[in-house]
Every structure is written in structure tokens, then in C-alpha cells.
Scaffold this motif. Structure first.
Motif, short mmCIF file in Angstrom:
data_model
loop_
_atom_site.label_atom_id
_atom_site.label_comp_id
_atom_site.label_asym_id
_atom_site.label_seq_id
_atom_site.Cartn_x
_atom_site.Cartn_y
_atom_site.Cartn_z
N ILE A 70 0.83 -1.21 0.00
CA ILE A 70 0.00 0.00 0.00
C ILE A 70 0.87 1.26 0.00
CG2 ILE A 70 -1.96 -1.17 1.09
CD1 ILE A 70 -1.18 0.26 3.73
N ALA A 71 2.06 1.14 -0.56
CA ALA A 71 2.99 2.27 -0.59
C ALA A 71 2.54 3.32 -1.60
CB ALA A 71 4.39 1.79 -0.93
N THR A 72 3.04 4.55 -1.40
CA THR A 72 2.77 5.62 -2.36
C THR A 72 4.06 6.01 -3.06
OG1 THR A 72 3.22 7.34 -0.74
CG2 THR A 72 0.93 6.64 -0.98
N HIS A 73 3.91 6.63 -4.21
CA HIS A 73 5.06 7.25 -4.87
C HIS A 73 5.22 8.65 -4.28
CE1 HIS A 73 7.56 8.87 -8.20
NE2 HIS A 73 8.03 7.64 -8.14
N PRO A 74 6.43 9.03 -3.89
CA PRO A 74 6.58 10.26 -3.11
C PRO A 74 6.80 11.54 -3.93
CG PRO A 74 8.65 9.08 -3.14
CD PRO A 74 7.69 8.27 -3.96
N SER A 75 6.95 11.43 -5.22
CA SER A 75 7.37 12.59 -6.01
C SER A 75 6.25 13.63 -6.17
CB SER A 75 7.81 12.13 -7.40
OG SER A 75 8.00 13.25 -8.24
N ASP A 76 6.64 14.89 -6.15
CA ASP A 76 5.74 15.97 -6.55
C ASP A 76 5.85 16.22 -8.05
OD1 ASP A 76 4.56 17.03 -4.01
OD2 ASP A 76 6.67 17.22 -3.49
N MET A 77 7.09 16.22 -8.53
CA MET A 77 7.32 16.51 -9.94
C MET A 77 6.53 15.55 -10.83
SD MET A 77 10.96 16.67 -11.95
CE MET A 77 11.06 15.01 -12.55
N CYS A 78 6.52 14.28 -10.45
CA CYS A 78 5.86 13.28 -11.31
C CYS A 78 4.35 13.51 -11.39
CB CYS A 78 6.15 11.87 -10.78
SG CYS A 78 7.86 11.39 -11.05
N VAL A 79 3.79 14.10 -10.35
CA VAL A 79 2.34 14.36 -10.38
C VAL A 79 2.05 15.39 -11.48
CG1 VAL A 79 0.33 15.04 -9.03
CG2 VAL A 79 2.22 13.83 -7.92
N ALA A 80 2.91 16.40 -11.56
CA ALA A 80 2.74 17.40 -12.62
C ALA A 80 3.00 16.77 -13.99
CB ALA A 80 3.68 18.57 -12.38
N LEU A 81 4.04 15.93 -14.07
CA LEU A 81 4.36 15.30 -15.36
C LEU A 81 3.22 14.40 -15.83
CD1 LEU A 81 8.15 14.42 -14.89
CD2 LEU A 81 7.16 16.28 -16.26
N ALA A 82 2.56 13.76 -14.88
CA ALA A 82 1.42 12.91 -15.24
C ALA A 82 0.30 13.76 -15.81
CB ALA A 82 0.92 12.14 -14.02
N ALA A 83 0.04 14.89 -15.16
CA ALA A 83 -1.03 15.77 -15.66
C ALA A 83 -0.68 16.33 -17.03
CB ALA A 83 -1.28 16.89 -14.65
N LEU A 84 0.60 16.63 -17.22
CA LEU A 84 1.03 17.22 -18.50
C LEU A 84 1.18 16.17 -19.60
CD1 LEU A 84 3.68 19.72 -17.07
CD2 LEU A 84 1.49 20.33 -18.15
N GLU A 85 1.05 14.90 -19.24
CA GLU A 85 1.22 13.79 -20.18
C GLU A 85 2.57 13.83 -20.87
OE1 GLU A 85 -2.34 13.38 -22.56
OE2 GLU A 85 -3.46 12.70 -20.80
N ALA A 86 3.57 13.90 -20.02
CA ALA A 86 4.95 13.87 -20.51
C ALA A 86 5.28 12.49 -21.08
CB ALA A 86 5.90 14.22 -19.37
N VAL A 87 6.39 12.44 -21.80
CA VAL A 87 6.87 11.17 -22.36
C VAL A 87 8.29 10.96 -21.85
CG1 VAL A 87 7.57 10.01 -24.49
CG2 VAL A 87 5.41 11.32 -24.41
N VAL A 88 8.56 9.73 -21.40
CA VAL A 88 9.89 9.42 -20.87
C VAL A 88 10.71 8.74 -21.96
CG1 VAL A 88 11.16 8.30 -19.01
CG2 VAL A 88 8.81 9.09 -18.61
N ARG A 89 11.86 9.32 -22.26
CA ARG A 89 12.75 8.74 -23.28
C ARG A 89 13.80 7.88 -22.57
NH1 ARG A 89 11.62 9.01 -28.61
NH2 ARG A 89 10.16 10.73 -28.90
#
Lengths: 743, 331
Positions: free
Chosen positions: B158-177
Motif C-alpha cells: 500500500i505504498a505511495t510514490h513520493p514525487s511531486d514533480m511526477c504528479v505534474a508530469l502525469a497531468a502534462l502527459e509527458a513522455v519518458v525517453r
């Protein structure tokens, strides 16, 4: 003749400030010698049970790992409890590291790995395999409450709850207005920035010089001598600087035992420094459950006061603190009942933590007073003034001084309390509700016997010393001021030494009594030097002060002067020459005056807090605090203000942040690091305004000063909680007030 | 910390080669998380492969009008980059809500994506944790779980991902190269992190030998109407209990498109496009924001200490959408 004070009451900078900010000041874990070994503690993962086996072979195979100490291979040590007791030990059987295969709490030290480097010791410790046979444990205070018992009262300075008077329960029943509420406070840990560490230097002659993180070098010395059967001449304990302790250094901690054990066995110098996680594996502020019931007549006269507390202790000692005595000291009431019990948990014994007892006892009391004021529709200050105590009813004694009225008045004025609308939820800014709350603070003003030595040299330098500690409070500075003031010397001509067991006796540094105790001894020792110098100057033929009455001589600017004709003067050095001495030395012991016994001696405060609570999200900000303190004579307004301000920050922390969270399934503290054990960051701390009201006290000690180490925290959590109620109309009766409790 | 070999990679190929040859080898960028994990004996890499000399430090425009952020650009550089601030203020705000300036100065973009959970049990090797030691059990589920997940949890974790940056990247629909033994590929952000399922030891869908080279932001940055709301236990330097990256495009008073990502509630930044679609074409009012909030946390499950997060998440979504719409405090 009394010389007007030149150094006391001045905001003198910390004399050790430069050493601290440049890194010149060295702490217990920073003293290095060639060939130093490093010990790493292995901590238990179960809360209760037995060690089935310890396999250290993998660790021992690493080159550079010297030994893994466990209960299986430790040397023979004394059997009797008294050998392990220390000056701050409560009743019971003190914890003995590596004593046998029994585990009595989670995080218990079960092995010490000693290696040639720190990194190696740490790695090797992770390779020690331990198998346990766990037993069931109990770490939940609520569950153990039914087994609470009246504790043995064997702790120094403990004041038992007052015997009841009147008929509190009946009076409560009949009272026109009443509150009856339960408050809950969590486990908190001290979290000093400096971890506990001991560097044990094995000298060539076999004696030990120990740099220990402690609030009492003599306490550590006695402990080591008793446990390891060593004469005092062979053990010198030093602790020149302490990076915060807050009570956690009052008892010798297990790293001291382990480092000495390893150094003795290996005949090498050894250092043991605890990890941040391990800083959560010994004393802490106990969790409590408290019931406060107050009854009043319609005009606010307090008619019943009941304070019952159950506090946590360990399975092996009865830790006790003064939780329930404060109400009947602060408020006059004809029907009072107080009750104090402890319940044993499978955790380490709690230990004093800043304002032990008062910080949490007064939180419950002053929250209940706020609830009563609200129920009465009475101003919270008016209710307190209505029931203001002129005497301490617990002991039926007057106060040596008590300018608490001035605290209420000046604090309220500075805060703007008169503009407060008593109605909860009456102030709002955007999506935040604004609330104002207040509470009273109280702590003892104690003095203990203490000794000091003062040595004056022909170079005009004064060296004063005592085996006390400076845990960041400003002891170095204030003692320097007292000495300089007494002999009319500039601060720069005085050196104060502390934190060394070879120095004159001082009590543990705690209880806010250091200035009163050690300061009085410093003053007396310097006064004795004065007397000698005056005699030299008056009795020597040809001296400019020959024949001048002793009461006519004043000390100023390094000189002895005739008060009525300052041109007749000799320097201190000249006076020594006149006396034909190359140095002067005085050692004295100051003991509390018997006249103190006729009085109750306390420091008081009034605390005011403003909070802003996000109504939808529950987040609380403390935007303003005013703390008005009646603390007798303030010797250094700068360090005094810092002390109180630090206490207020900690009070905000208690109110909103701090809680060491237990997993009861594992019997283990889980948030044991700075990321998850929250204390306020700068962004959480806004305006803090400290006021010292005038308070003249000729009884409390020769300096007229009351200790300020503890008072700053007392009352703050209640003031914040009361402000939260005023903002939201919701009464949160458990600390910390986290946002989930306000959703 | 265990003993390990240090390798300074001269190029991406070498970095990938070392890591693919040694199953417990780890790349090190800023090291702000890896060092902690090593000191706590959670991670025991045989090799630490220093990638900080690789040429992955640029921020540049992409041909389609987006922005490419090199994997080694520090969090501070991204947050204060003029183009990011102008075109993707949501990302800047999210980064600045996390950690401390000192950590942000060290932490890299790629590393931020790969930071591991702050679950107490994961960090404490004296306790059971399926993520750290598969099969050992989950201490948090029945233990102290104030900071844990309410969405997408499994029996194992039941762990969470701790990042703040990733929450914004998810909303922005970034792509990881990424680049690896089998060449380069692009991973949509929603597919980058995983839910715990039966393999909680895996945080992401990266293959063991793959190295992140860049994060690409699409052209739409929601610069006019976006916000990052972080709700936590103190004003700074605390992980989110709940965070919300909210981004809107508006057409008059109506929502043309909406993105809402939640942090602190799941094993990955939490999105639900169906919930977001409820806003499409609707007036930007609290009533409609509330509907999105309710839909977003549908199916959420608390474990005792963290149950409050369900209500908190809803309220936070409403607040964030109000702020993003610029209609905060209005009915």
C-alpha cells in the motif's frame, strides 16, 4: 558596598558562539586519537522475547572487524541494580545492555560491532544475523490503562500528587457549570541535533578519558566507575559542548556503556555514535491519558478540580513526573483531587523531556480551563484571574514571588486580546478561519547544591569552573557574566570551564536550576576572591585604599575603588601584588538557603496564540505567539529570549507536529527519522514575541533569577489548541492537532 | 552501506553495459535517494554507475513545440528555467513544493522519476516489507499507515510514490525517453510507473538495463489555468498527504479540457481520464469540480490511519480546480 551591576542584565553575546559557528567547538563524537576504533550498535527488531542465536561469523570474516560483543561474550559485570543506578534513575531495575538473552523493547542494543573504520563497523553490523523467539508484547497505553498502578516514588525531585481536600467529586456533581474531558498526549522524542556519542580514550597508563554526550559528567563518571568497578581517579569524563539534549542526556545512555566495555576489553580507544534511528531507542516523553474535570459556580468560582493521569513507563522502571499537581497551584479551589498512575509498556523507560510533566499536564489543565471559560461564557483571562491563587494550596505556602497577573496583563496588551470576539468561528480571512487562544504556564524555580572554583592570576585573568554542562542554554555565557560582574571585570578577562568531571561538583544540568545553583556558587566563589582583594588593598601600607572601610570599596573596570573618591583605586593585579600573592584561588559550595523552605518557588507565564485554519483542508498555521514570562531577574536578555523562543517553537511543535508513532503489532516506533518525525521548519514559525515582566525575588536564590529553560514550552500547546477551538468551534483533545482531526 | 564498485560511465552505452552485466548495479545521478537507501541497508548495489558526466543536461525545444528536459538536469534548474516557468508553470510549482533547495540542487530529472517510496516499513529493515523483500509481508497494511495509499493498492503493498514533480508530469502527459540494450524507446508517463499488484518490488516499467535520457513535455502546458496544491503536515519539507496537479483549458466560463493528477494517494501519480471528461464542456463551477473529485476517488480504500485521505483528496481536488480556474472561493 554593593557594586552596581555592570554585566548582569546585559544582552551579552554567547562567549562560545564563535567556536560553535566555526566548528572549533568539538562534540563527544568528534574527538580523535590515533588508532581509534568504531563501534556500531545492532538493535533488536522484536519488542519482547529472547535471543535464540547470534551469528556474527560473516561480520567477523571482514578484515578490520575486531570483535562483536554480545550477551554471550561480554565480561562479567556487577549483579546488583544499585551499581547501574544513576542520579536521574527512577525506582526499578535499570536497563543493562548485553546483560542476557532477554529482549525488553524494540530497538534494544543486542550487539556491538567494533571495527577499524566507521564505514566498516556499519557494514559489518548489517551482517550480524540474530534469531529471536518472540513473546507477545504490549505497547498500547490505552489497552494497558486498566493495569495502571500507583508508581514507586524513587525519583529525585518528584513531588507526589497533593492529598485530596474537600469533596471534589461531589462538588463537581453539584457545580452549576462543568467540564469533564479526556486529553491524550503521544510519545515524543527529544531529537537533539547531535546524536548520542561516547569517545572512550584508552590512555597509556590504562586510565580512561571519556568524551560523552551528557548533561552531567559526574553522573556518567559515577556510572562508569560503578558498573566497571573502577576508581574515580581512573575515569575522567568530559563534555565541553553538547548539541542539544533537552533531558535525553540526563541519564548515561547505552552507547557509553558499550564504548567503555569495548575499550576495556580491547584495551583500545573506541567511539560509539548512535544513528538517527537509534536516537529513538531510549528515553522519550511518555504518552499520557488525562482526565480533567472542573466545576464552577455561575460567576466562575472554581468549585471542583479533578486531574487524573495515566502515564507510560517501562516493564523495568517506574518513570514518574509531576503531571497533576499544577492546577491546585495555579488556581484556588476548595475541592481538589489529583491522581497519578503509570502503566507498564514494552518500551524503554521514558526520561525527562523539556518541562517534564508540566508540558503535558498543563496542556490538559489549561485546555480544560478554556473549555470551562467557554461553558461559562466568560473571558479566559477573567476566569483565571477570578481563581488566581495567592498561595500554593498543595503545600499551603506563599509564593516567593508571582507576577503572573502582570504576565496576563502585558501579554494580553501586546497580543491585542481586548479585541477578541469570544464567539468561535467569528473571524475569517479567505478560506481560513482565525482563532485566538491563551493559556498559563508554570514551572519550578529550584536550586540545588553546587560548587565552583575561581582562580585569579597575576595576568588579571579570572578562571572559574564547575562540572556543570552547557546544552546550548548559555551556561558558559551567563556564568562568565556572573563572575565578571562580581569582580568588576570585562567579559574578555573571564574564562568559564565546565563539562569535566575533574572540576568542582555540580548537579545534573536540568530542571532549569543551573543558573540558580551553579550561578550562586560562582557568585560566592568570586565574592570570596573580592574579600581577599579588599583586605590586601585596605591593609597594605602605601596602598591608595589603605584605611578605607571595606564597605566603601567597589569593583569596576578591573579596579578596586573608593566609592566616594574613585581617584583612590588599585587594579586587581596591583591588589594581588600588595598581598604578595601570585594567584588567588577560592572554591565554595552554595547550598539553598533554609528560608526558601517557607515558600513555593515558581516561574510563570501567560501564552497567547493566533492560528489560521484552512476550513476545507484542516491545515493549521500558528501565525503569532506572545509569551509573557515572570522569571525573576533576567541575567542575559538575549540568551533568555532565545530560551523562551525555543520553548515556544517546541510548544508549537507539540501542538501541531510531534508524535512518535508506534506500530502496536510490531511494538516498534516507525517514524524514526527526521523526514517522518516532524518538528516545525522555518516556514511553520512566524512571529514570536517574548516579554519578561518585572519580578523581584529575594528568596529564590542569591541572584534573584529563575531558570528559563523550561517555562517557554509550558502552556503553548494549550494556547494553540484553544486558538484552534476559537477558530473552528472544534475541540481537539489529542496532540498533535494534525489536519485529519479537523476535516 | 555495503561495499560496492564505482564506475564512472563515459557514455550511455557504457552505463547500460555495466548495469546489464550486474543485476544489482545502480545508476547514480544526484544520489539524493540512492545514498539514503544504501545507508539504511535497503539497497545493496554491487556497482554504482556514475552517469553525471553524460551529456543529458540540456533543456531544448522539440520540433512539435514541446520541451525536452535532459535526464541529468537538476530539479532546481527545471523549476527555475524561464521556458518551463512560462510554458509549464505547473511543473515548476510542483518541483518547488518538494524537498529542500539543497536536495533540489542535487536531484536530477531522471532520478526524481525513480525515487522510491517513503513507506516507514520499506525503510526499516527490521520490519516486513514486500517491496523491499518480496514475500516478507506488508507491515503497513495492519500497522501505522498514515502516509499510505488509498487507491490502486494490492494485498502485497500500500505504498505511495513520493514525487511531486511526477504528479505534474502525469497531468502534462509527458513522455519518458529511455535507452537500453535493445535500443531507444518512448514511454508515455501514464505507463511509466506501475501499481504494486503482485510485484510491489517493481516501481516502474523500465527494463533492468534501461537508462532514462530525457523527459519530453507536449506543446500544451496549461499555462493559463493550472496549479499544484500540496497538502502536508507542515509548511515545508514534508511529503504530500495528498497533492493535486490540476490543469484546465477554458473557453469563456466553460471547460474545454481538464487534467487532474493526484499525488500521495497511490503507487503512482493517479489519474482517471473518465473523471476528467466529466468536466468537458461544463461550466467551471464548484458543483462540477465536486463531481470530478467524487469520481476520481471512487473505489478508494483506507487502512485506518490514512482513511482521512479519501475526504481530503476530494476537498483538495475541488480547491485545486478552483485555483486553476481562477475562481477560488466563488460558488
Amino acid at each position: 558596598m554593593t557594586t552596581p551591576s555592570t554585566q548582569l542584565g546585559r544582552p551579552v553575546n554567547r562567549v562560545d558562539g564563535r567556536a560553535k559557528v566555526t566548528g572549533e567547538a568539538r562534540y563527544a563524537g568528534e574527538f580523535n586519537v590515533p588508532g581509534l576504533l568504531y563501534g556500531q550498535v545492532v538493535s533488536s527488531t522484536i519488542a519482547r522475547g529472547r535471543i535464540k542465536s547470534i551469528d556474527a561469523s560473516e561480520a567477523l570474516r571482514l578484515p578490520g572487524v575486531l570483535r562483536v560483543f554480545t550477551h554471550e561474550n561480554r565480561p562479567s559485570l556487577p549483579w546488583f541494580d544499585r551499581k547501574y543506578r544513576d542520579d536521574d534513575a527512577p525506582s526499578g531495575s535499570p536497563f543493562r545492555p548485553l546483560h542476557n538473552d532477554k529482549v525488553v523493547y524494540s530497538g534494544q542494543p543486542v550487539a556491538l560491532v567494533v571495527a577499524e573504520t566507521f564505514e566498516l563497523a556499519r557494514h559489518a553490523a548489517s551482517l550480524v544475523r540474530i534469531e529471536y523467539k518472540p513473546d507477545s508484547h504490549e505497547t498500547d497505553l490505552r489497552a494497558q490503562r486498566k493495569k495502571a498502578y500507583a508508581p514507586r516514588q524513587g525519583k529525585d525531585g518528584f513531588e507526589p500528587p497533593p492529598k485530596p481536600w474537600g469533596h471534589a467529586d461531589k462538588a463537581l456533581d453539584k457545580a452549576a457549570v462543568k467540564v469533564d474531558a479526556e486529553y491524550e498526549t503521544p510519545v515524543e522524542h527529544h531529537n537533539p541535533m547531535e546524536p548520542h556519542a561516547s569517545t572512550v580514550i584508552h590512555e597509556d597508563d590504562g586510565t580512561l578519558t571519556i568524551y560523552d554526550k551528557t548533561q552531567g559528567v559526574l553522573n556518567s563518571q559515577t556510572y562508569v566507575c560503578n558498573v566497571f568497578d573502577l576508581p574515580k581517579e581512573q575515569v575522567r569524563v568530559r563534555s565541553p559542548f553538547v548539541g542539544g539534549a533537552f533531558g535525553s542526556g540526563l541519564r548515561p545512555q547505552y552507547q557509553l556503556f558499550l564504548a567503555v566495555l569495548a575499550a576495556r576489553e580491547l584495551k583500545r580507544s573506541v567511539r560509539v555514535t548512535l544513528t538517527r534511528e537509534q536516537m529513538f531507542t531510549f528515553g522519550h516523553r511518555p504518552a499520557t491519558l488525562q482526565r480533567v474535570a472542573l466545576g464552577a459556580s455561575a460567576d466562575g468560582t472554581l468549585e471542583a478540580l479533578i486531574h487524573e493521569a495515566v502515564s507510560e513507563t517501562s516493564s523495568f522502571e517506574d518513570y514518574i513526573e509531576v503531571l497533576v499537581n499544577w492546577g491546585s497551584m495555579l488556581y484556588r479551589c476548595d475541592n481538589v483531587r489529583a491522581d497519578y498512575k503509570v502503566a507498564a509498556l514494552d518500551c524503554y523507560t521514558p526520561i525527562d523531556m523539556r518541562a517534564p510533566g508540566a508540558a503535558i499536564g498543563v496542556y490538559a489543565l489549561e485546555s480544560a480551563m478554556d473549555e470551562l471559560a467557554h461553558a461559562l461564557r466568560m473571558d479566559p483571562i477573567a476566569l483565571r484571574l477570578k481563581n488566581y491563587s495567592e498561595r500554593d494550596q498543595n503545600k499551603d505556602k506563599p509564593y516567593s514571588s508571582k507576577e503572573l497577573r502582570a504576565c496576563y496583563q502585558q501579554g494580553a496588551e501586546r497580543f491585542g486580546w481586548a479585541r477578541r470576539n469570544p464567539e468561535p468561528r467569528s473571524m475569517r480571512e479567505g478560506h481560513e478561519l482565525v482563532g485566538w487562544g491563551m493559556a498559563t504556564g508554570i514551572w519550578d524555580a529550584m536550586q540545588q547544591p553546587a560548587s565552583a572554583k575561581a582562580v585569579l592570576g597575576l595576568d588579571g585573568r579570572l578562571v572559574v569552573s564547575s562540572a556543570t554542562a552547557d546544552i546550548g542554554t548559555g551556561t558558559y555565557t551567563v556564568m562568565t557574566q556572573i563572575a565578571a560582574d562580581t569582580l568588576g571585570l570585562p567579559i574578555e578577562s573571564v574564562t568559564f570551564k565546565l563539562g569535566d568531571s575533574s572540576l568542582p561538583m555540580a548537579p545534573l544540568e536540568g530542571g532549569s536550576w543551573t543558573v540558580a545553583s551553579v550561578g550562586s556558587a560562582v557568585k560566592e566563589a568570586c565574592e570570596k576572591l573580592r574579600e581577599q582583594l579588599v583586605t590586601f588593598a585596605r591593609k597594605t601600607k602605601g596602598s591608595p585604599l589603605a584605611g578605607v572601610g571595606a564597605e566603601e570599596v567597589v569593583f569596576a573596570e578591573g579596579q578596586l575603588r573608593n566609592a566616594s573618591d574613585p581617584s583612590r583605586a588599585v587594579s586587581i593585579v596591583e591588589a594581588m601584588r600588595l598581598g604578595g600573592v601570585t594567584h588567588l584561588e577560592e572554591q565554595t559550595s552554595a547550598v539553598p538557603s533554609p528560608k526558601q523552605q517557607a515558600y513555593t518557588r515558581c516561574v510563570h507565564s501567560a501564552v497567547f496564540a493566533e492560528v489560521k485554519v484552512d476550513e476545507a483542508l484542516g491545515t493549521v498555521r500558528v501565525t503569532r505567539v506572545v509569551s509573557a514570562v515572570a522569571g525573576g531577574r533576567v541575567l542575559n536578555p538575549k540568551t533568555a529570549r532565545s530560551q523562551v523562543m525555543g520553548g515556544v517553537v517546541w510548544g508549537i511543535s507539540m501542538a501541531l507536529h510531534e508524535e512518535t508513532a508506534l506500530d502496536h503489532t510490531l511494538g516498534r516506533f516507525m517514524n524514526h527519522n527526521y523526514a517522518e518525525y516532524h518538528v516545525p521548519v522555518n516556514a511553520d514559525v512566524r512571529d514570536i514575541d517574548v516579554i519578561f515582566v518585572d519580578e523581584d525575588d529575594t528568596v529564590v536564590n542569591p541572584l534573584g533569577a529563575k531558570g528559563l529553560g523550561e517555562i517557554g514550552i509550558v502552556g503553548v500547546a494549550a494556547a494553540v489548541a484553544n486558538a484552534v477551538f476559537h477558530a473552528t468551534g472544534r475541540r481537539v483533545r489529542g496532540l498533535p492537532i494534525t489536519l485529519d482531526k479537523l476535516l | 552501506m555495503n561495499r560496492f564498485s564505482y564506475v564512472r560511465a563515459r557514455d550511455a552505452r557504457e552505463a547500460v553495459d555495466v548495469v546489464s552485466a550486474h543485476p544489482t548495479a545502480r545508476f547514480i545521478g544526484g544520489g539524493t535517494n540512492l545514498l539514503d537507501l544504501m545507508k539504511e541497508h535497503v539497497t545493496h548495489p554491487s556497482h554504482v554507475v556514475d552517469i553525471t558526466r553524460l551529456p543529458l543536461k540540456g533543456i531544448e525545444d522539440t520540433p512539435d513545440g514541446g520541451l525536452r528536459i535532459g535526464a541529468l538536469v537538476t530539479n532546481s534548474e527545471v523549476a527555475w528555467n524561464a521556458e518551463v516557468k512560462r510554458r509549464y508553470p505547473l511543473l515548476s510549482k510542483a518541483i518547488l513544493a518538494g524537498a529542500s533547495p539543497q536536495l533540489r540542487n542535487m536531484a536530477t530529472t531522471g532520478g526524481n522519476l525513480l525515487q522510491r517510496t517513503r513507506c516507514y516499513y520499506f525503510y526499516d529493515v527490521g520490519t516486513p516489507c514486500n517491496k523491499r523483500e518480496p514475500g516478507s509481508g506488508c507491515g503497513a497494511k495492519t500497522g501505522f499507515n498514515r502516509i499510505h495509499a488509498i487507491l490502486g493498492t494490492s494485498e502485497q503493498c500500500i505504498a505511495t510514490h513520493p514525487s511531486d514533480m511526477c504528479v505534474a508530469l502525469a497531468a502534462l502527459e509527458a513522455v519518458v525517453r529511455v535507452t537500453g540494450k535493445d535500443g531507444e524507446r518512448a514511454i508515455p508517463f501514464a505507463d511509466f510507473h506501475r501499481l504494486p499488484g503482485d510485484t510491489p518490488q517493481l516501481d516502474t516499467n523500465l527494463k533492468p538495463d534501461e537508462l532514462i535520457t530525457a523527459v519530453e513535455l507536449p506543446p500544451e502546458g496549461f499555462a493559463a489555468h493550472s496549479t499544484y496544491l500540496k497538502v502536508r503536515d507542515r509548511a515545508s519539507y514534508a511529503f504530500a498527504l495528498v497533492s493535486v496537479a490540476a490543469a484546465l483549458t477554458l473557453d469563456g466560463g466553460h471547460v474545454r479540457s481538464a487534467r487532474v493528477a493526484l499525488g500521495g494517494v497511490a503507487h503512482k501519480p493517479w489519474r482517471n481520464p473518465e473523471a476528467e471528461a466529466l468536466l468537458t464542456g461544463k461550466p467551471a463551477t464548484r458543483e462540477h469540480f465536486q463531481a470530478v473529485a467524487d469520481a476520481l476517488v471512487r473505489g478508494a480504500k483506507g487502512f485506518g490511519h490514512n482513511t482521512f485521505k479519501i475526504e481530503l483528496a476530494k476537498r483538495s481536488v475541488v480547491r485545486a480546480l478552483e485555483e486553476a480556474a481562477g475562481r477560488e472561493g466563488q460558488p
